[in-house]
Design an enzyme around this catalytic site. Structure first.
Site, PDB file in Angstrom:
ATOM      1  N   SER A  12     -12.021  55.667 115.359  1.00  0.00           N
ATOM      2  CA  SER A  12     -10.999  55.600 116.406  1.00  0.00           C
ATOM      3  C   SER A  12      -9.849  54.735 115.896  1.00  0.00           C
ATOM      4  CB  SER A  12     -11.583  54.955 117.670  1.00  0.00           C
ATOM      5  OG  SER A  12     -10.533  54.406 118.451  1.00  0.00           O
ATOM      6  N   HIS A  36     -10.663  60.017 115.957  1.00  0.00           N
ATOM      7  CA  HIS A  36     -10.834  59.939 117.411  1.00  0.00           C
ATOM      8  C   HIS A  36      -9.565  59.341 117.986  1.00  0.00           C
ATOM      9  CE1 HIS A  36     -13.359  59.503 121.054  1.00  0.00           C
ATOM     10  NE2 HIS A  36     -12.716  58.363 121.233  1.00  0.00           N
ATOM     11  N   ASP A  38      -7.688  58.157 121.168  1.00  0.00           N
ATOM     12  CA  ASP A  38      -7.869  57.742 122.571  1.00  0.00           C
ATOM     13  C   ASP A  38      -6.547  57.809 123.311  1.00  0.00           C
ATOM     14  OD1 ASP A  38     -10.104  55.393 121.245  1.00  0.00           O
ATOM     15  OD2 ASP A  38     -10.676  56.938 122.697  1.00  0.00           O
ATOM     16  N   MET A  40      -4.814  57.012 126.741  1.00  0.00           N
ATOM     17  CA  MET A  40      -5.016  56.240 127.963  1.00  0.00           C
ATOM     18  C   MET A  40      -3.703  56.202 128.746  1.00  0.00           C
ATOM     19  SD  MET A  40      -7.164  53.011 126.470  1.00  0.00           S
ATOM     20  CE  MET A  40      -8.588  53.266 125.386  1.00  0.00           C
ATOM     21  N   HIS A  69      -9.775  62.045 123.016  1.00  0.00           N
ATOM     22  CA  HIS A  69     -10.571  61.515 124.133  1.00  0.00           C
ATOM     23  C   HIS A  69      -9.596  61.123 125.233  1.00  0.00           C
ATOM     24  CE1 HIS A  69     -13.271  57.983 125.696  1.00  0.00           C
ATOM     25  NE2 HIS A  69     -13.162  58.967 126.567  1.00  0.00           N
ATOM     26  N   MET A  71      -8.565  59.638 128.490  1.00  0.00           N
ATOM     27  CA  MET A  71      -8.895  58.722 129.586  1.00  0.00           C
ATOM     28  C   MET A  71      -7.668  58.691 130.498  1.00  0.00           C
ATOM     29  SD  MET A  71     -10.794  55.939 127.192  1.00  0.00           S
ATOM     30  CE  MET A  71      -9.991  56.630 125.736  1.00  0.00           C
ATOM     31  N   MET A 140     -20.280  57.200 126.845  1.00  0.00           N
ATOM     32  CA  MET A 140     -19.560  55.955 126.594  1.00  0.00           C
ATOM     33  C   MET A 140     -20.568  54.814 126.497  1.00  0.00           C
ATOM     34  SD  MET A 140     -16.419  56.778 126.345  1.00  0.00           S
ATOM     35  CE  MET A 140     -15.754  55.116 126.222  1.00  0.00           C
ATOM     36  N   ASP A 179     -19.551  56.501 122.007  1.00  0.00           N
ATOM     37  CA  ASP A 179     -18.196  55.978 121.845  1.00  0.00           C
ATOM     38  C   ASP A 179     -18.089  54.577 122.450  1.00  0.00           C
ATOM     39  OD1 ASP A 179     -14.901  57.048 123.058  1.00  0.00           O
ATOM     40  OD2 ASP A 179     -15.520  55.591 121.548  1.00  0.00           O
TER      41      ASP A 179
HETATM   42  C1  DX5 Z   1     -12.620  52.907 124.453  1.00  0.00           C
HETATM   43  C2  DX5 Z   1     -12.373  54.090 123.535  1.00  0.00           C
HETATM   44  C3  DX5 Z   1     -13.153  53.983 122.259  1.00  0.00           C
HETATM   45  C4  DX5 Z   1     -12.758  52.755 121.443  1.00  0.00           C
HETATM   46  C5  DX5 Z   1     -13.826  52.428 120.454  1.00  0.00           C
HETATM   47  O1  DX5 Z   1     -12.185  53.225 125.752  1.00  0.00           O
HETATM   48  O2  DX5 Z   1     -12.746  55.306 124.148  1.00  0.00           O
HETATM   49  O3  DX5 Z   1     -12.963  55.174 121.473  1.00  0.00           O
HETATM   50  O4  DX5 Z   1     -11.568  53.008 120.751  1.00  0.00           O
HETATM   51  O5  DX5 Z   1     -13.462  51.194 119.881  1.00  0.00           O
HETATM   52  P1  DX5 Z   1     -14.614  50.203 119.391  1.00  0.00           P
HETATM   53  O6  DX5 Z   1     -15.336  50.963 118.303  1.00  0.00           O
HETATM   54  O7  DX5 Z   1     -13.860  49.018 118.868  1.00  0.00           O
HETATM   55  O8  DX5 Z   1     -15.485  49.926 120.574  1.00  0.00           O
HETATM   56 ZN    ZN Z   2     -12.777  57.010 122.839  1.00  0.00          ZN
END
Ligand code: DX5
Ligand code: ZN
Length: 227
Positions: A12, A36, A38, A40, A69, A71, A140, A179
């Site tokens: 990620s 990956h 993310d 948000m 991903h 969110m 998660m 994740d």
């Molecule tokens: C959190 C994300 C994850 C995050 C993982 O909401 O969905 O993908 O980036 O980061 P680490 O590996 O640092 O927990």
């Molecule tokens: Zn993620």
């Protein structure tokens, strides 16, 4: 074993240097299966990462396929757009969707693999009815929103339940992704529970040699993977 029997490692970039993402991604491109990404929106989770325009730029310069991903609050409308933009897979949150079945179909018809993500508080039973329609299930192992959080071992029962559900379902095996909080010290536990796809953000990018971490993560997962 997973979709083609391989362990998948998807770094990620949430904790990478956002001002140098092309280079950050190239550091792990040779040893990773996907990036990956993310997304948000500061509504579904209390954090913001990339708008659609910036996400498209990342998708275009990434040498690796993108595992998006989402969110975000309105995946039913937005997720198909990420599928159309060339993401290899698009995962949306069960908790945010108004019509999972339609969103699954819309992601697929726009050319991407589809994942459903569930937060720690969401039981596996909430998405069981979709297991034969999706390509990936994202469990998660942190509360979504931030990188660098502590791995939630209490999610391993859900992972092993998901693994047995996947193994007894028909068709192409669903990829089981974990994740959050995945590192050299937590990945074996997740693989033992039956995960075969691993997202790691801070464990990879806080190290001086991200590619070496990815390679070590893969070895640890391979040695521990349990069907
Ligand atoms: C959190 C994300 C994850 C995050 C993982 O909401 O969905 O993908 O980036 O980061 P680490 O590996 O640092 O927990
Ligand atoms: Zn993620």
């Amino acid at each position: 074993m997973g979709s083609d029997g391989r362990i998948l490692i998807n770094p990620s970039i949430l904790n990478a240097n956002f001002d140098d993402l092309e280079n950050e991604i190239s550091k792990v491109s040779a040893v990773s299966d996907a990036i990956h990404l993310d997304i948000m929106d500061n509504k579904f989770v209390p954090n913001f990462t990339f708008d659609f325009k910036r996400a498209i730029e990342i998708i275009e310069f990434s040498k690796l396929p993108i595992d998006a991903h989402l969110m975000i609050e309105d995946p039913d409308t937005i997720a198909p757009k990420y599928a159309q933009s060339g993401c290899k897979s698009v995962s949306f949150h069960f908790e945010a969707a108004k019509n999972c079945r339609q969103t699954i179909a819309d992601i697929k018809s726009n050319g991407a693999k589809v994942g459903i993500a569930i937060k720690p508080a969401t039981p596996l039973s909430a998405i069981e009815e979709f297991i034969d329609e999706i390509d990936m299930l994202v469990v998660m192992t942190v509360e979504p929103g931030f990188g660098g959080q502590t791995f939630m071992s209490d999610q391993m029962l859900k992972v092993s339940q998901a693994r047995s559900k996947i193994n007894s379902s028909k068709g192409e095996p669903v990829i089981l992704q974990v994740d959050g909080g995945i590192s050299l010290s937590t990945i074996a536990e997740a693989a033992l529970a039956g995960a075969n796809c691993f997202v790691a953000g801070s464990a990879v990018y806080k190290d001086a040699n991200p590619a070496q971490i990815v390679t070590k993560l893969r070895e640890l997962a391979k040695n521990s993977f349990n069907i």
